[in-house]
Design a protein around this motif. Structure first.
Motif, mmCIF file in Angstrom:
data_model
loop_
_atom_site.group_PDB
_atom_site.id
_atom_site.type_symbol
_atom_site.label_atom_id
_atom_site.label_comp_id
_atom_site.label_asym_id
_atom_site.label_seq_id
_atom_site.Cartn_x
_atom_site.Cartn_y
_atom_site.Cartn_z
ATOM 1 N N CYS A 1 42.866 39.462 27.171
ATOM 2 C CA CYS A 1 43.999 38.837 26.481
ATOM 3 C C CYS A 1 44.741 39.817 25.584
ATOM 4 C CB CYS A 1 43.514 37.647 25.658
ATOM 5 S SG CYS A 1 42.676 36.379 26.620
ATOM 6 N N ASP A 2 44.513 41.111 25.756
ATOM 7 C CA ASP A 2 45.171 42.102 24.912
ATOM 8 C C ASP A 2 46.683 42.062 25.117
ATOM 9 O OD1 ASP A 2 44.168 44.749 23.275
ATOM 10 O OD2 ASP A 2 46.114 45.053 24.220
ATOM 11 N N ARG A 3 47.414 42.364 24.053
ATOM 12 C CA ARG A 3 48.875 42.315 24.124
ATOM 13 C C ARG A 3 49.450 43.461 24.949
ATOM 14 N NH1 ARG A 3 47.365 43.887 19.001
ATOM 15 N NH2 ARG A 3 48.005 45.990 18.340
ATOM 16 N N ASP A 4 48.667 44.518 25.172
ATOM 17 C CA ASP A 4 49.147 45.650 25.958
ATOM 18 C C ASP A 4 48.742 45.458 27.416
ATOM 19 O OD1 ASP A 4 50.252 48.488 26.064
ATOM 20 O OD2 ASP A 4 48.279 48.742 26.981
ATOM 21 N N PRO A 5 49.681 45.523 28.354
ATOM 22 C CA PRO A 5 49.324 45.317 29.766
ATOM 23 C C PRO A 5 48.340 46.349 30.292
ATOM 24 C CG PRO A 5 51.703 45.139 29.440
ATOM 25 C CD PRO A 5 51.137 45.668 28.163
ATOM 26 N N GLY A 6 48.378 47.574 29.760
ATOM 27 C CA GLY A 6 47.450 48.593 30.228
ATOM 28 C C GLY A 6 46.011 48.251 29.910
ATOM 29 N N VAL A 7 45.764 47.722 28.722
ATOM 30 C CA VAL A 7 44.409 47.319 28.338
ATOM 31 C C VAL A 7 43.958 46.145 29.201
ATOM 32 C CG1 VAL A 7 42.960 46.548 26.425
ATOM 33 C CG2 VAL A 7 44.837 48.142 26.002
ATOM 34 N N MET A 8 44.845 45.201 29.403
ATOM 35 C CA MET A 8 44.496 44.057 30.246
ATOM 36 C C MET A 8 44.166 44.501 31.668
ATOM 37 S SD MET A 8 46.150 42.109 32.807
ATOM 38 C CE MET A 8 47.879 42.339 32.452
ATOM 39 N N THR A 9 44.948 45.440 32.195
ATOM 40 C CA THR A 9 44.692 45.932 33.545
ATOM 41 C C THR A 9 43.341 46.621 33.636
ATOM 42 O OG1 THR A 9 47.080 46.241 33.850
ATOM 43 C CG2 THR A 9 45.610 47.373 35.383
ATOM 44 N N ALA A 10 42.992 47.396 32.610
ATOM 45 C CA ALA A 10 41.697 48.078 32.626
ATOM 46 C C ALA A 10 40.538 47.092 32.613
ATOM 47 C CB ALA A 10 41.603 49.030 31.430
ATOM 48 N N SER A 11 40.707 45.968 31.917
ATOM 49 C CA SER A 11 39.619 44.988 31.856
ATOM 50 C C SER A 11 39.387 44.301 33.194
ATOM 51 C CB SER A 11 39.932 43.929 30.793
ATOM 52 O OG SER A 11 41.048 43.144 31.171
ATOM 53 N N LEU A 12 40.388 44.281 34.073
ATOM 54 C CA LEU A 12 40.214 43.623 35.368
ATOM 55 C C LEU A 12 39.177 44.330 36.230
ATOM 56 C CD1 LEU A 12 43.875 42.667 36.348
ATOM 57 C CD2 LEU A 12 42.107 41.223 35.360
ATOM 58 N N HIS A 13 38.992 45.644 36.040
ATOM 59 C CA HIS A 13 37.970 46.352 36.803
ATOM 60 C C HIS A 13 36.588 45.797 36.492
ATOM 61 C CE1 HIS A 13 40.788 49.367 38.283
ATOM 62 N NE2 HIS A 13 41.270 49.471 37.067
ATOM 63 N N ILE A 14 36.342 45.538 35.207
ATOM 64 C CA ILE A 14 35.051 44.990 34.814
ATOM 65 C C ILE A 14 34.878 43.587 35.380
ATOM 66 C CG2 ILE A 14 33.601 44.382 32.847
ATOM 67 C CD1 ILE A 14 35.015 46.476 31.226
ATOM 68 N N TYR A 15 35.909 42.762 35.274
ATOM 69 C CA TYR A 15 35.791 41.383 35.734
ATOM 70 C C TYR A 15 35.632 41.309 37.254
ATOM 71 C CZ TYR A 15 36.489 39.054 31.309
ATOM 72 O OH TYR A 15 36.303 38.571 30.044
ATOM 73 N N LEU A 16 36.286 42.189 37.979
ATOM 74 C CA LEU A 16 36.120 42.186 39.435
ATOM 75 C C LEU A 16 34.666 42.483 39.803
ATOM 76 C CD1 LEU A 16 37.303 42.015 42.275
ATOM 77 C CD2 LEU A 16 37.894 44.437 42.101
ATOM 78 N N GLN A 17 34.061 43.436 39.108
ATOM 79 C CA GLN A 17 32.671 43.774 39.382
ATOM 80 C C GLN A 17 31.740 42.619 39.021
ATOM 81 O OE1 GLN A 17 31.969 46.673 40.806
ATOM 82 N NE2 GLN A 17 29.766 46.317 40.933
ATOM 83 N N MET A 18 31.959 42.000 37.862
ATOM 84 C CA MET A 18 31.082 40.921 37.429
ATOM 85 C C MET A 18 31.263 39.664 38.287
ATOM 86 S SD MET A 18 31.047 41.254 33.251
ATOM 87 C CE MET A 18 32.765 40.828 33.065
#
Length: 1113
Positions: free
Chosen positions: A210-227
């Motif tokens: 839920c970060d306001r920066d799209p780059g941070v949000m995009t980086a978190s998707l890698h973790i969620y895809l794995q989990m």
């Protein structure tokens, strides 16, 4: 992002130049690295390069060992270059760590770079870097923090993660977005190598999402895809969040820096689509949340660039993975059809790949493109041909397995690639095991070819499974005997030929079969078989493993004194072999001939007494029985070796699966697993997951092949998808859209091949061939007999089938009419004088190809006319019936709507300055008058109001009546449709009715909005709905911005308010009173467009038409 890349590429030469002057754009002439590179490029041999590099390494080693070295940064870069060429520079590893610890910021940068390139995660020197990373993570210098996080996300000891994990967690709340993004990537690395150590910070992962920066949000998707791959059930509550993010991305809400070729964040879209497919699989409630955004993704992703093809491919996979919805399945099937029918090789391959994935859910989808698949079998591109075989492998059943295996063997014989050969061998072997044939020809043509061509590249379990199948046999003893006897005859003939050309695994199979079943051939002497096997032993290319198989076969054959001389000779040869196994097998081959009558067995092993005495004297422990040793272990309370209970789910990501996977579960060539998920998805449970595992053992022991077939689990495929209508011919645009190609009548050979390949996929045993590009499907009306019964009144009308698909995938559906009445441009100012015309003649020409006839109770196809001219005399005749106030205005081509035995409806639209008028022509081709005529029009997107002075109630014989309707936009959409029904009474018969539809593009309703710059600024601040997009610039010999806006002004009737330098403002309105403002500026070679309007969806629709207008220019 493009700016960041440009800055990086600009700064990189200055780093490599090692020059004191910042901003140097090339290697300095005095740089030793530059001299080294130039020296290497001038060499003519590898030997000279080795000598030069060795001298360079010696020089570097001397300089780095000097205590007063001031050029450590340059030395490290030179050492990196030597390592990149493959020469070891291990002496510089410790100096790289020192440089990262003690140097300046720029030196630390080079030191960290060298460490990340020199060392791996298990290197012992990496422990010396832990304190440096801890210190830099606590630094107030942002550059040092970034470098430390970068190294942590690349290489870091697994055991040292707890030491820095708290510091990395703190960086998730850092005010700088680049620090937060790198911290998320570091945590992703931790999760990959040690998932249990980051289980407690899942809430912070949600914070990053839920970060306001799209780059941070995009980086978190890698973790969620794995989990989510490991445990999708634990993240169902985040489905709405992922859907919301995807909606914002597709709607262009992200900054333009994330766009790639005018596509908003394409890689982010692909990542989100993969996550949604995992969450929605086999879950109807979760899938319903994502239906809308998947529909929008298909609509937005036009087929005009490679990255959009990737988005469409992931969208199709997602639609077929989640709980099915008929509307989405139709659109996905149409998208696959566009790919498969494309003349471009890359798109055709992508279509075959998508079809391979979805064919397990919907096998009948392959029937729609069967002739195209047949043509792909003979495609010159080997990749396309291989993917076609993969598709055929997916649709294999008991009825078509023979033909498909033949095609695979043909490709296997001509294949030169080891990977492809290994893959095909595995597939053919699996099909042979899954659908075993009892015929001799199958054994000869299938398995013998597999062993001969596949050779030693096949997996070890393939020959083992074949031998197991041969030994267990079938239900009939007589058939088993015939099959084994044929195998013996076949293998004897191969050994009598040239056995030296046979692969080693095939020789092993031959040896086993001859050793087991050569006795079945009564006229075959064992000595003959022994001599043939001995010839195999004498070949130089025979491996030790193959010789072991041959010796075992000879041991079986020499029972009873057969071939005594051959066996003794072999035994003498291998009794002194250096190979222990061969020596043992050689002795075993001679053992049956030994005289064992006087042999005495020493059960006490007294011959070992001397050895035991010597060992005890040397201090060895005396022998203890097993029960005594167990008692002593219990008394001593030694460490328990029993495994602990599992407290956390086992993560499959840390497991290494080395066994060969069946091509059914995981294809080696396609990478698509159909309905099965990735193996790592099953790591969220401590119980065994046996889904898809072939059952081999039962309570009574090993299950026979018949029992396996009876107990096989049948997987139900989703309901078949009705193929959507194919599209009209391409209008010649330069888009890369895949367009269906008209093919001639299939050849009889191809028809027969298609019948063999696709048999079993339909509801009947035989498959009716479907053309590669069917324009319409014929469907009989319910309850309608082949011939009309007397007294039955049935009304037919020529209408287009209802379409629920907003086709934004191909260029030929954008601004041209299909089926019933889409607008098509004609030259302005074309007028025809008033006059009479022959209605019967014009109605003959007005029959259109492939329309539908609708009756009282269903649909049936109308017979197509043999000819259809683009410029029909009917158009000229009907245009003369236009009202006087409309005859001088621009109007579209007159298009037939529907037709019956006497009534014919046609329509066109006329563009007025303040409205759009739909003109409907009602033609009566009979002598009798048509009475009680009533037209009823409706539309979901448009406001429809009658513009005629009086309604038409009667149409006299051989005459034309005209109705006018005013159309305005109620809800903006890229394409709008008017549906209607006409009811009438003909010759005092029963009332009859016919349905029709007319399609228009939103561009027909766009008008220029004349405002000043001041009025534009006031309106801009009040509008709330907006969208952003990058468009291509047009260069027609003038300034690009001006040329681009002129094209938009001409094609879309926009008003250019003002152009100031590299920016411009444009205004327009959609009838009526629906304004939209556009701000344009030239940025990075593209036209950055920002649209605002008070009407929802209007900016998105106009952006779409702007993009189409520029592409068609």
């Amino acid at each position: 992002m493009s700016d960041v890349v440009e800055k990086t590429l600009t700064a990189l030469p200055s780093l490599l130049s090692l020059d004191s002057q910042p901003g140097s754009a090339k290697l300095s002439s005095t740089s030793k690295l530059g001299n080294l590179i130039r020296g290497i490029t001038e060499l003519t041999s590898k030997h000279e390069e080795e000598k030069l590099i060795q001298r360079e390494l010696v020089s570097i080693k001397e300089q780095v060992s000097s205590p007063n070295t001031s050029m450590m940064k340059e030395l490290m870069v030179r050492a990196i270059y030597c390592e990149m060429l493959g020469y070891e520079a291990s002496f510089s590893y410790i100096h790289a760590i020192k440089l990262a610890q003690q140097g300046t910021v720029l030196e630390k940068r080079v030191g960290y770079l060298a460490v990340s390139l020199f060392l791996n995660e298990s290197h012992e020197l990496l422990l010396l870097l832990v304190n440096t990373v801890l210190k830099d993570l606590q630094s107030t210098n942002l550059i040092e923090v970034c470098m430390a996080l970068t190294v942590v996300s690349q290489i870091f000891p697994r055991d040292m993660i707890p030491a820095i994990l708290p510091l990395v967690e703190e960086k998730l709340n850092h005010p700088k977005e680049i620090i937060r993004r790198k911290a998320v990537l570091a945590l992703y690395k931790f999760y990959l190598i040690a998932p249990n150590q980051v289980q407690h910070i899942h809430n912070k992962f949600r914070q990053a999402l839920c970060d306001r920066d799209p780059g941070v949000m995009t980086a978190s998707l890698h973790i969620y895809l794995q989990m989510i791959q490991e445990n999708p059930e634990g993240y169902k509550d985040l489905t709405s969040s992922f859907v919301t993010i995807l909606k914002q991305v597709v709607g262009g809400k992200l900054p333009m820096d994330f766009n790639y070729h005018s596509i908003p964040a394409p890689w982010l879209q692909i990542q989100l689509l993969r996550i949604l497919s995992l969450l929605g699989k086999n879950d109807q409630s979760t899938s319903e949340i994502m239906y809308e955004v998947l529909d929008e993704s298909l609509r937005r992703a036009e087929m005009n660039h490679n990255i959009t093809y990737a988005i469409l491919y992931e969208s199709v996979k997602c639609i077929y993975t989640i709980h099915p919805k008929s509307g989405l399945l139709e659109k996905a099937a149409k998208c696959i059809g566009n790919f498969v029918l494309s003349p471009k090789i890359n798109l055709k391959y992508l279509g075959l790949k998508a079809l391979t994935y979805v064919v397990q859910q919907d096998p009948k989808l392959a029937l729609q493109h069967q002739m195209t698949i047949i043509e792909c079998l003979d495609h010159p591109d080997l990749i396309v041909k291989r993917e076609t075989l993969e598709l055929l492998f997916r649709i294999t059943n008991a009825q078509n397995v023979t033909v498909i295996v033949e095609k695979m063997l043909e490709f296997l014989c001509m294949s030169k690639d080891d990977y492809t050969s290994t893959d095909l061998v595995g597939k053919v072997a699996e099909l042979a095991e899954k659908y075993p044939s009892r015929s001799d020809c199958t054994l000869k043509n299938t398995m013998n070819t597999v062993f001969s061509v596949g050779g030693d590249m096949m997996q070890p379990d393939i020959p083992n499974n074949f031998l197991k199948l041969l030994s267990e046999g079938f239900d009939s003893v007589e058939e088993d005997r015939k099959l084994r006897l044929f195998a013996v005859d076949s293998y004897i003939s191969l050994l009598q030929g040239e056995p030296g050309k046979l692969p080693q695994r095939f020789l092993q199979v031959i040896s086993w079969v001859l050793g087991e079943y050569s006795y079945l051939k009564e006229e075959l002497e064992p000595a003959t078989v022994l001599r043939l096997l001995a010839k195999v032993l004498d070949m130089k290319q025979t491996s030790s493993e193959t010789k072991s198989w041959v010796l075992m076969a000879m041991t079986k054959l020499c029972q009873g004194g057969n071939g005594l001389s051959v066996t003794q000779e072999v035994s003498e040869t291998y009794s002194s072999s250096m190979d222990t196994v061969l020596r043992q097998k050689g002795a075993g081959a001679a053992a049956p001939h030994c005289d064992n009558a006087g042999l005495q067995v020493d059960s006490s092993l007294s011959f070992l007494d001397g050895f035991v005495s010597e060992a005890l004297a040397a201090g060895a422990a005396p022998y203890k029985p097993p029960h005594q040793r167990q008692e002593e272990l219990v008394q001593a309370k030694v460490l328990s070796l029993e495994p602990y209970g599992l407290s956390l789910p086992i993560s499959m990501s840390s497991c290494n699966i080395a066994d060969r996977q069946s091509p059914t579960l995981l294809s080696m060539s396609s990478g698509l697993s159909g309905d099965s998920t990735d193996l790592s998805h099953k790591g969220g449970s401590t119980t065994l997951k046996l889904d898809g595992v072939k059952r081999v053992w039962g309570r009574e022991g090993y299950l026979s092949q018949k029992e396996l077939m009876e107990e096989a689990v049948q997987i139900e495929a989703p309901s078949p998808v009705r193929s959507p209508n194919h599209q009209a011919e391409d209008d010649g645009s330069q888009s890369q859209a895949a367009t269906p190609t008209q093919t001639s009548e299939p050849e009889p050979e191809k028809q027969q091949l298609a019948s063999s390949l696709f048999v079993g996929l339909g509801s009947q045993s035989s498959v009716c061939l479907v053309k590669a590009t069917p324009q319409r499907f014929r469907r009989k009306a319910k309850g309608q007999s082949s011939s009309s019964e007397p007294g039955t009144q049935i009304s037919y009308s020529l209408v287009s089938p209802p379409s629920t698909v907003d086709n934004l995938l191909c260029n030929n559906l954008l601004d041209s009419n299909i089926n019933s009445g889409e607008t098509s441009e004609v030259s302005g100012g074309h007028t025809t004088p008033n006059g009479t015309c022959d209605v019967e003649a014009e109605l003959t020409d007005s029959k259109i190809k492939g329309r539908y006839l609708t009756g009282d109770s269903g649909l049936a196809a109308a017979a197509p006319s043999p000819h259809e001219e683009p410029n029909r005399p009917k158009d000229i005749c009907l245009s003369s019936h236009l009202p006087a106030e409309l005859s001088g205005l621009f109007h579209s081509e007159i298009t037939p709507l529907c037709s019956s035995q006497c009534l014919h409806l046609s329509a066109c639209h006329v563009q007025k300055e303040d409205s759009l008028v739909l003109v409907i022509f009602i033609s009566n081709s009979s002598d009798c008058a048509i009475q009680q005529t009533l037209l009823d029009l409706d539309s979901e997107q448009l406001e429809v109001s009658s513009a005629s002075d009086s309604p038409v109630e009667e149409v006299r014989g051989h005459s034309v009546a005209v109705c006018q309707y005013s159309l305005t936009v109620k809800r903006p959409s890229a394409h709008v449709e008017v549906t209607g029904m006409v009811s009438y009474l003909f010759c005092a018969e029963m009332p009859q009715a016919a349905q029709f539809s007319y399609k228009l593009s939103l561009t027909s309703f766009i008008r220029p909005l004349m405002v000043s710059t001041e009025e534009y600024g006031t309106m801009w601040l009040t509008f709330t709905h907006d969208t952003k997009q990058n468009l291509a610039l047009i260069s027609d010999g003038q300034e690009p911005l001006t040329a681009t806006l002129n094209v938009l002004k001409k094609k879309l009737q926009l008003h250019v308010v003002e152009i100031i330098g590299m920016e411009g403002i444009v205004a327009c309105q959609v009838l009526r009173n629906q304004p939209c403002l556009m701000h344009c500026r030239v940025h990075a070679g593209m036209l950055a467009v920002w649209m605002r309007s008070p009407v929802p969806d209007l900016p998105d629709c106009l952006i779409y038409h702007c993009q189409r207008a520029l592409q068609e220019h």
